[in-house]
Scaffold this motif. Structure first.
Motif, PDB file in Angstrom:
ATOM      1  N   THR A  44      22.812-108.342  59.298  1.00 48.14           N
ATOM      2  CA  THR A  44      24.052-108.832  58.676  1.00 48.14           C
ATOM      3  C   THR A  44      23.923-110.317  58.347  1.00 48.14           C
ATOM      4  O   THR A  44      24.257-110.769  57.248  1.00 48.14           O
ATOM      5  N   LYS A  45      23.408-111.092  59.316  1.00 44.81           N
ATOM      6  CA  LYS A  45      23.212-112.522  59.105  1.00 44.81           C
ATOM      7  C   LYS A  45      22.150-112.784  58.031  1.00 44.81           C
ATOM      8  O   LYS A  45      22.282-113.712  57.232  1.00 44.81           O
ATOM      9  N   ALA A  52      23.493-116.350  50.036  1.00 46.86           N
ATOM     10  CA  ALA A  52      23.852-117.765  49.852  1.00 46.86           C
ATOM     11  C   ALA A  52      22.723-118.522  49.147  1.00 46.86           C
ATOM     12  O   ALA A  52      22.970-119.336  48.244  1.00 46.86           O
ATOM     13  N   GLU A  53      21.493-118.264  49.559  1.00 48.32           N
ATOM     14  CA  GLU A  53      20.354-118.930  48.935  1.00 48.32           C
ATOM     15  C   GLU A  53      20.187-118.502  47.482  1.00 48.32           C
ATOM     16  O   GLU A  53      19.787-119.291  46.627  1.00 48.32           O
ATOM     17  N   SER A 125      13.868-115.822  62.225  1.00 52.24           N
ATOM     18  CA  SER A 125      14.982-116.556  62.848  1.00 52.24           C
ATOM     19  C   SER A 125      14.482-117.891  63.377  1.00 52.24           C
ATOM     20  O   SER A 125      13.389-117.965  63.960  1.00 52.24           O
ATOM     21  N   LEU A 126      15.283-118.920  63.195  1.00 58.15           N
ATOM     22  CA  LEU A 126      14.949-120.232  63.743  1.00 58.15           C
ATOM     23  C   LEU A 126      15.322-120.272  65.225  1.00 58.15           C
ATOM     24  O   LEU A 126      16.327-119.669  65.639  1.00 58.15           O
ATOM     25  N   GLU A 127      14.518-120.975  66.015  1.00 59.01           N
ATOM     26  CA  GLU A 127      14.829-121.106  67.442  1.00 59.01           C
ATOM     27  C   GLU A 127      16.150-121.852  67.626  1.00 59.01           C
ATOM     28  O   GLU A 127      16.969-121.493  68.481  1.00 59.01           O
ATOM     29  N   LEU A 177      20.116-120.357  59.697  1.00 61.98           N
ATOM     30  CA  LEU A 177      19.656-119.595  60.861  1.00 61.98           C
ATOM     31  C   LEU A 177      18.234-119.071  60.677  1.00 61.98           C
ATOM     32  O   LEU A 177      17.622-118.576  61.632  1.00 61.98           O
ATOM     33  N   PHE A 178      17.746-119.149  59.408  1.00 58.22           N
ATOM     34  CA  PHE A 178      16.460-118.538  59.096  1.00 58.22           C
ATOM     35  C   PHE A 178      15.529-119.521  58.382  1.00 58.22           C
ATOM     36  O   PHE A 178      15.971-120.485  57.773  1.00 58.22           O
TER      37      PHE A 178
END
Length: 518
Positions: A44-45, A52-53, A125-127, A177-178
């Motif tokens: 979903t995220k 958005a990008e 995913s970013l930490e 977030l990514f």
């Protein structure tokens, strides 16, 4: 026989809907297992981030939220526990490419196609999320696009229009977030890489060698054929494209059989097909008609090489005696076993040996390898292929002559004659197609996938067979103290005997099977 693996990749513009479709028992009649490397919130995220990008980039078309692999499995894999099998294939993707996945194991309605749907993310995913804080008030219109001033989002009444928003100074206006998308997944070679990786994995668990998979080598001499899916709007175009690709592949077969080096064929493919096509795609996009023209030109180049070699071979054959070639082949195939002459026999008197205290040990006779032992049989197959290729080339020349004759028949008065020639051309083309199919059938009947595979085995066995023959000569020299008579010497001696008999007006004798003996 080996079969090609099939791994298909598609782009997903709506990843959440696709996940529901492949993992829902309601939507899938034969769903055996579902395996996920992360929770559903991730997708979903991810979808929100990609959308958005996409808006920010201003790119036209559809936003690609994720990608999907469809992996066909051998039917024997139904014997493995479904959940364990699916976990193995999904974790294989995650470990190799570091991407999150969700996969489902299916059968089609008729249970003839056992396969995996594997969806994977192009982002990680970013930490820790990356937050961007506004250093001043920021304004966004109804589409989410950032505008410079507040005035651009005000309506006629002086109020902010519905759908527009203001991010005040000090607030977070962007939260990532990514990571960015991994460009590796867009690379043309990625799918081939995945195919090879999964082919190796599948072959580890295949019980029957006949079910082992083999990836088509795009860097080889052949051109791949395109698959036509159901309701494909470009079906007719793909059929025509596959026909011209088939023509190249069949011409490659002829070239390999008559002796055109594989490196030379690859050079023709590279300079006349691959490089021009790649350059054209970058400049003008894909153009099927131009690609067909490139292949036709490359086919003509190969035909010239084939005919040049056949002309050289024909010239050499005309210089030899009519039966010389066949007898020479027999001489090659039948190497006489050495016999020890009476005068050279070892003295076996025990007392004599004891006096001289000499132990005589004969050299060990060379052994023929398995590959060398296949040569004579493969040589017979090769002779059939060469013979068929010569007939094919002859038929092509006939068609070219008929085409030339047709081009000269112009005008109404020549209409009847032109139709007759067209009929001959059509008949000759059908005969040519049957000849080419029968040539391919020759190697397939011996367990080879194609002519290239056969020729590699043939050349390797020939090399070992010749090495074995050389070892035999050395062995005979060690046993008898002198070099054995070579095949060339045997031929020369035999031809000399024939001439002597002809000069003495005697009848020419029947040629012996073994040219080494009388």
């Amino acid at each position: 026989m080996q079969r090609n693996s099939f791994v298909k990749m598609t782009k997903l513009p709506e990843v959440k809907g696709r996940i529901y479709y492949i993992s829902s028992p309601v939507r899938q009649e034969n769903l055996y297992a579902v395996y996920e490397t992360t929770d559903r919130k991730f997708w979903t995220k991810l979808a929100k981030c990609n959308q958005a990008e996409f808006v920010k980039s201003g790119t036209e078309g559809k936003c690609i939220e994720a990608r999907e692999l469809i992996i066909a499995l051998p039917e024997s894999f139904v014997d493995y526990e479904p959940k364990a099998l699916l976990k193995l294939f999904t974790e294989h993707m995650k470990q190799n490419y570091g991407t999150e996945c969700i996969a489902a194991l299916h059968h089609n309605k008729r249970k003839t196609n056992y396969h995996i749907h594997l969806i994977f993310s192009e982002r990680k995913s970013l930490e820790e999320p990356i937050e961007k804080i506004a250093t001043r008030n920021m304004f966004y219109d109804e589409t989410g696009k950032h505008v410079r001033t507040k005035k651009e989002i005000l309506g006629e009444d002086g109020q902010i229009r519905a759908g527009c928003k203001v991010v005040t100074k000090g607030e977070v206006y962007e939260r990532n977030l990514f990571t960015t998308k991994n460009a590796r997944f867009k690379n043309e070679g990625f799918l081939d890489e995945v195919k090879r990786s999964y082919t190796d994995l599948i072959n580890l668990y295949v019980k029957d060698d006949k079910q082992k998979l083999k990836v088509f080598d795009r860097t080889g001499v052949y051109l791949p054929m395109k698959k036509i899916g159901k309701n494909n709007p470009k079906a007719e175009q793909i059929v025509v494209d596959n026909q011209i690709r088939t023509k190249w592949n069949l011409t490659v077969d002829s070239a390999l059989v008559v002796g055109v080096p594989e490196t030379q064929i690859m050079e023709v493919k590279r300079t006349q097909i691959s490089q021009p096509a790649s350059k054209s795609i970058k400049q003008n996009g894909r153009n099927p008609e131009l690609f067909s023209q490139l292949i036709k030109l490359a086919v003509s180049t190969l035909e010239m090489l084939i005919r040049r070699i056949l002309d050289i071979v024909s010239a050499k054959e005309n210089l030899l005696p009519k039966e010389g070639a066949s007898v020479g082949e027999k001489a090659t195939k039948e190497v006489a076993e050495p016999t020890v002459p009476e005068g050279k026999k070892e003295n076996v008197n025990p007392e004599h040996r004891a006096e001289k205290k000499v132990v005589i040990q004969a050299p060990e006779r060379p052994k023929q390898s398995v590959l060398a032992s296949k040569y004579l049989r493969l040589q017979e197959v090769h002779e059939k292929l060469v013979k068929q290729s010569k007939v094919i080339q002859s038929k092509k020349i006939d068609i070219e002559e008929l085409e030339e004759e047709k081009s000269k028949l112009k005008g109404i008065l020549q209409g009847r004659k032109r139709k007759e020639v067209e009929g001959k051309i059509e008949k000759a083309e059908v005969q040519l197609a049957n000849m080419e199919q029968s040539r391919s059938a020759i190697v397939k009947s011996y367990g080879y996938k194609n002519i290239q595979e056969f020729m590699k085995d043939f050349h390797a066995s020939k090399s070992e067979y010749e090495a074995y023959q050389q070892a035999l000569v050395k062995y005979e020299k060690g046993v008898y103290g002198k070099p054995a008579e070579s095949i060339k010497e045997r031929l020369e001696r035999y031809d000399k005997e024939v001439k002597e008999r002809e000069n003495s007006k005697q009848n020419t004798p029947v040629r012996p099977k073994d040219r080494g003996g009388r």
